[in-house]
Design an enzyme around this catalytic site. Structure first.
Site, PDB file in Angstrom:
ATOM      1  N   HIS B 140     -54.072  11.170 -91.136  1.00 34.68           N
ATOM      2  CA  HIS B 140     -52.197  11.401 -89.478  1.00 34.68           C
ATOM      3  C   HIS B 140     -53.311  12.564 -89.063  1.00 34.68           C
ATOM      4  O   HIS B 140     -54.393  13.435 -89.462  1.00 34.68           O
ATOM      5  CB  HIS B 140     -51.757  12.393 -90.523  1.00 34.68           C
ATOM      6  N   ASP B 217     -52.924  13.811 -98.721  1.00 36.87           N
ATOM      7  CA  ASP B 217     -51.917  13.692 -98.370  1.00 36.87           C
ATOM      8  C   ASP B 217     -51.463  12.535 -98.290  1.00 36.87           C
ATOM      9  O   ASP B 217     -51.253  11.605 -98.487  1.00 36.87           O
ATOM     10  CB  ASP B 217     -52.462  13.383 -97.214  1.00 36.87           C
ATOM     11  N   GLN B 220     -46.407  11.041 -97.114  1.00 36.31           N
ATOM     12  CA  GLN B 220     -45.567   9.141 -97.281  1.00 36.31           C
ATOM     13  C   GLN B 220     -45.670   8.607 -98.101  1.00 36.31           C
ATOM     14  O   GLN B 220     -44.046   8.731 -98.614  1.00 36.31           O
ATOM     15  CB  GLN B 220     -46.078   8.777 -96.410  1.00 36.31           C
ATOM     16  N   LYS B 243     -39.496  15.244 -95.611  1.00 39.28           N
ATOM     17  CA  LYS B 243     -39.762  13.777 -95.111  1.00 39.28           C
ATOM     18  C   LYS B 243     -39.194  13.002 -96.725  1.00 39.28           C
ATOM     19  O   LYS B 243     -38.724  11.476 -97.109  1.00 39.28           O
ATOM     20  CB  LYS B 243     -41.111  13.068 -95.480  1.00 39.28           C
ATOM     21  N   CYS B 382     -49.569  10.602 -84.034  1.00 37.32           N
ATOM     22  CA  CYS B 382     -50.174  11.778 -84.569  1.00 37.32           C
ATOM     23  C   CYS B 382     -51.288  11.417 -85.366  1.00 37.32           C
ATOM     24  O   CYS B 382     -52.179  11.319 -86.281  1.00 37.32           O
ATOM     25  CB  CYS B 382     -49.922  12.909 -85.456  1.00 37.32           C
TER      26      CYS B 382
END
Lengths: 143, 424
Positions: B140, B217, B220, B243, B382
């Site tokens: 991302h 990261d 998600q 999220k 993104c």
């Protein structure tokens, strides 16, 4: 106008069979612009004869609204005095901003683009070609 | 206002542990409200942001109604309540990621700020000309652009770990790309476009073998897979509350305790200091050193409520539900003639399905399916370099979470068929 009518009666004809699509050589102005958020792209070619926009053509890729609107634009403004082309572009922008209803005497079939106003995120798609035209006229010192 | 009937016989069977998305759905007030006057809301954009259960909304309200004061400032009882709620949230987050200590949990505005905190605080002190930072080809922008900026400032070199045609990381190339010049390896745990679940531990082992650190990261993966910083053996891990059914404006940076201890501050201001003179200051202990100014206290408290909510349902049960639904969606979307990007099986990916219908631009598609109440994302997500790698300007993306059902997928597919009809 429903979304289905907007697509079927206005957009898809020009999307499938774009008018004035391709390079224009020779040309006086060439401009490339895009919508960074969507990735819609347009490359606009303008040729002048005195103060008239003698010929206009575009290349591009992107969603059907961006490409169909550009095609409709070229069909409308080709051969017009640059000042009149500019007035039409300004009128389309005002219509999309909800400031004007769109005068059928000035805009003709382009009034149907007003159907896009109901879909705010798509307005910038419909205006990509028109904004590029205004920049091009400005650059050429014709409007 | 009437919601459309749920067709019988197609309800997802309760999954492992009695997990039933139809029951879960009732916890989310947003689904009580139709869109376009009378359409059932089909929300397939949870990879962008998740909906909020009543428990989270009510927790934020309760904080404002009964506990609101600045944290770590008030001497009075109300201030102590606010501080306790805020620090309890830190312990909840530490347990959630299996951190050894809450001192490793830094609150931020979200994943992007977490990563930028590492860029500024750790990066400026530890990355120099000639050093290298390795990112993957599927990152991302939030785990790519900060490293481009840091490399630009320091003269370090940014390198890229490629993906293969199926959207899987080329870990076979790690040996050549991770060198003694490598300072940091940045890897997404789960791609927001392809859904690919990456072998983070394998990447971490390769990085640690040369003395580099690893940043994960988890924007998600934290909501959908759960994360375990000990098992991943990462040095930094970032995720966002919004999220995982929590509020916007809150997130976490996990940092390995010894790494955080050595890091200079990020922002300067209140609370991050120990003692201040007119011309200099000493800094607070971790994690407060990195939390300058008044934080998003209510949102942090809401994040803890969201973590409590999803962990009570069980990350394993959520993952099992999403795997089943993703397998169903992969088949259903493929049946429309769409091209699907990313790993072919639901085992290798989370609940994200990026696709394109031939002849229909994704922006047109998103507008058309919205008429039926179906929310999907269209664009570059993104991840422009990844789009270029896939050779497409944009894709449509349906992403699923704990409240989605087969009915949602069926509604999407029916809408896709209609769009195809218009363009045919």
């Amino acid at each position: 106008m429903s979304l289905e009518d907007l697509y079927k009666e206005v957009i898809l004809d020009h999307y499938r069979s774009p008018r004035n699509k391709g390079r224009l050589d020779p040309h006086d102005v060439r401009l490339e612009r895009n919508n960074p958020l969507c990735g819609d792209e347009i490359e606009l070619f303008l040729r002048f004869d005195g103060d008239d926009l003698e010929a206009i053509a575009f290349e591009g890729k992107g969603c059907s609204i961006s490409q169909a609107s550009a095609s409709m634009m070229t069909e409308k403004v080709a051969g017009l005095p640059a000042k009149q082309a500019r007035a039409i572009a300004e009128s389309i922008k005002a219509m999309m901003a909800g400031e004007e209803d769109g005068d059928p005497d000035v805009l003709g079939d382009l009034v149907s683009l007003k159907g896009v106003v109901k879909y705010p995120v798509r307005i910038k798609c419909a205006l990509l070609g028109w904004n590029t035209l205004l920049e091009g006229l400005e650059e050429a010192g014709r409007a | 206002m009437q919601l459309s009937e749920q067709p019988g016989g197609r309800r997802a069977a309760p999954g492992p542990g009695g997990f039933d998305p139809e029951v879960v759905r009732k916890d989310f007030p947003v689904f009580e409200h139709p869109v376009h006057e009378d359409k059932r809301l089909v929300y397939l954009d949870s990879a962008a942001t998740a909906q909020k259960p009543r428990a989270v909304i009510e927790r934020v309200v309760r904080f404002y109604e009964t506990e609101n004061a600045n944290a770590h400032r008030g001497i009075y009882e109300l201030g102590e309540r606010a501080t306790k709620a805020y620090e309890d949230a830190r312990e909840t987050c530490a347990r959630f990621v299996n951190a050894a200590t809450p001192r490793s949990i830094v609150f931020t505005r979200g994943t992007t700020e977490s990563i930028n905190l590492v860029r500024y605080a750790w990066g400026r002190a530890n990355v120099h000309e000639g050093d290298e930072i390795l990112v993957t080809e599927m990152e991302h922008h939030s785990n790519l652009v900060p490293w481009q900026m840091l490399c630009g400032e320091t003269g370090a070199t940014l390198r890229h770990l490629p993906i293969d045609e199926r959207g899987l990381l080329r870990t076979d190339l790690l040996d050549g790309l991770v060198t003694e010049r490598t300072r940091l390896v940045c890897v997404s745990h789960m791609s927001n476009v392809l859904g690919t679940i990456n072998p983070v531990r394998e990447v971490a082992d390769a990085a640690h073998a040369v003395g580099a650190l690893v940043l994960v990261d988890a924007a998600q993966s934290a909501p959908h897979l759960g994360v375990d910083v000990a098992a991943l053996d990462c040095d930094f891990l970032a995720f966002s509350a919004h999220k995982l059914c929590g509020p916007t404006g809150a997130g976490v940076l996990y940092g390995r305790e010894s790494v955080l201890e050595d890091m200079p501050p990020f922002h300067g201001g209140g609370e991050m200091i120990r003692e201040v003179w007119s011309d200099r200051a000493t800094y607070n202990e971790i994690p407060y050193r990195f939390e300058a100014g008044t934080m998003n206290i209510a949102q942090v408290v809401g994040m803890a409520a969201a973590i409590d909510y999803i962990t009570a349902l069980g990350l394993d049960a959520i993952r099992a539900h999403e795997r089943e639904l993703t397998a169903y969606a992969l088949d259903a979307v493929a049946s429309t003639g769409a091209e699907i990007y990313g790993p072919p099986t639901a085992e290798q990916r989370g609940g994200v399905v990026a696709f394109n219908l031939p002849e229909v631009h994704p922006h047109d598609l998103a507008t058309i399916v919205d008429e039926d109440g179906v929310c999907i994302r269209a664009g570059h997500h993104c991840a422009q370099p990844l789009m270029r790698r896939l050779g497409v300007p944009a894709t449509a993306r349906a992403s699923m979470y704990l409240y989605n059902t087969r009915d949602d997928v069926d509604a999407l597919v029916a809408s896709l068929e209609q769009a195809k009809g218009w363009f045919s």
